[in-house]
Design a protein around this motif. Structure first.
Motif, short mmCIF file in Angstrom:
data_model
loop_
_atom_site.label_atom_id
_atom_site.label_comp_id
_atom_site.label_asym_id
_atom_site.label_seq_id
_atom_site.Cartn_x
_atom_site.Cartn_y
_atom_site.Cartn_z
N UNK A 1 -8.23 -8.83 -3.19
CA UNK A 1 -8.23 -7.47 -2.66
C UNK A 1 -9.52 -7.19 -1.89
N UNK A 2 -10.65 -7.64 -2.42
CA UNK A 2 -11.93 -7.43 -1.73
C UNK A 2 -11.95 -8.12 -0.37
N UNK A 3 -11.44 -9.33 -0.32
CA UNK A 3 -11.41 -10.07 0.94
C UNK A 3 -10.53 -9.36 1.97
N UNK A 4 -9.40 -8.86 1.54
CA UNK A 4 -8.49 -8.19 2.48
C UNK A 4 -9.07 -6.85 2.95
N UNK B 1 -11.57 -7.12 5.87
CA UNK B 1 -11.11 -7.53 7.19
C UNK B 1 -11.23 -6.38 8.19
N UNK B 2 -11.34 -6.71 9.49
CA UNK B 2 -11.47 -5.66 10.51
C UNK B 2 -10.28 -4.70 10.48
N UNK B 3 -10.53 -3.46 10.86
CA UNK B 3 -9.49 -2.42 10.81
C UNK B 3 -8.27 -2.78 11.64
N UNK B 4 -8.48 -3.50 12.76
CA UNK B 4 -7.35 -3.81 13.64
C UNK B 4 -6.32 -4.72 12.97
N UNK B 5 -6.72 -5.36 11.87
CA UNK B 5 -5.76 -6.21 11.15
C UNK B 5 -4.87 -5.41 10.20
N UNK C 1 -4.12 -1.93 4.92
CA UNK C 1 -4.27 -0.72 4.13
C UNK C 1 -3.89 -1.02 2.68
N UNK C 2 -4.06 -0.03 1.80
CA UNK C 2 -3.85 -0.27 0.37
C UNK C 2 -2.41 -0.68 0.02
N UNK C 3 -1.38 -0.05 0.60
CA UNK C 3 -0.02 -0.50 0.29
C UNK C 3 0.23 -1.96 0.68
#
Length: 200
Positions: free
Chosen positions: A136-139, A142-146, A149-151
């Motif tokens: 979860x921390x790795x995801x 990641x840059x916002x453009x990827x 989000x939490x779901x």
């Protein structure tokens, strides 16, 4: 030669591919395919970059996402066109005598049931995994453009748990390599060793 549904005959010794319409036959090299897989965020793409210089003299290392184009996105059929295209491409590369290492998220049910599966002398799967908190921390990093989000992160954590729970029961079984506490280089070393052992 018509190749909508390739058929490989091995009953005469050396494998040949046979056209289902005209019956034309030609020799065909069947090699093993190595799939470096696992949930997003476990290090597949990063490790793949380290595999290239180490394996380039014997294998062809490919990133699965390069073919993730609009024409191959068919979620209603479990992305069958996308997966079939990859198997056909890998099988053609094998005709050069070098096995393919395919890096991307895939599990046996998505390849093993396709009509292209007989083109290979075995498909071997190694899934990178890591602890849920770290994943979860790795995801989240990641840059916002990827668009992680939490779901979407929760969905990937569910997928990661499913891979861990079912890996040994898949056909063929999926080997697991935990990347939680290992460096990228150490992971690449382990992946290379797995490939060089023939996926064992």
């Amino acid at each position: 030669m018509h190749t909508d549904i390739p058929v490989v005959d091995t009953d005469e010794g050396e494998p040949v591919v046979r056209c289902t319409e005209c019956g034309h036959r030609q020799p065909f090299t069947r090699l093993p395919l190595y799939c470096l897989t696992g949930p997003s965020g476990t290090g597949k793409s990063t490790v793949a970059r380290l595999l290239l210089p180490r394996l380039a003299d014997r294998f062809v290392v490919l990133e699965q996402d390069v073919l993730w184009t609009a024409g191959l996105r068919d979620p209603a059929h479990n992305h069958r066109a996308f997966r079939s295209a990859w198997l056909r491409m890998a099988a053609m590369i094998h005709q050069s005598g070098r096995p393919v290492v395919l890096c991307g998220t895939v599990v046996p049910p998505e390849f093993e049931l396709l009509p292209e599966r007989p083109l290979f002398d075995g498909i071997h799967y190694l899934a990178l995994v890591c602890e849920p908190t770290m994943l979860a921390e790795r995801l989240r990093a990641r840059p916002a453009w990827r668009e992680w989000d939490e779901p979407r992160i929760a969905e990937m954590l569910d997928y990661a748990a499913w891979v861990r729970e079912t890996a040994a029961d898949m056909a063929p079984p999926v080997s697991l390599l935990d990347t939680t506490h290992t460096s990228v280089k150490e992971t690449a070393d382990d992946v290379c060793a797995w490939i060089e052992r023939g996926g064992r």
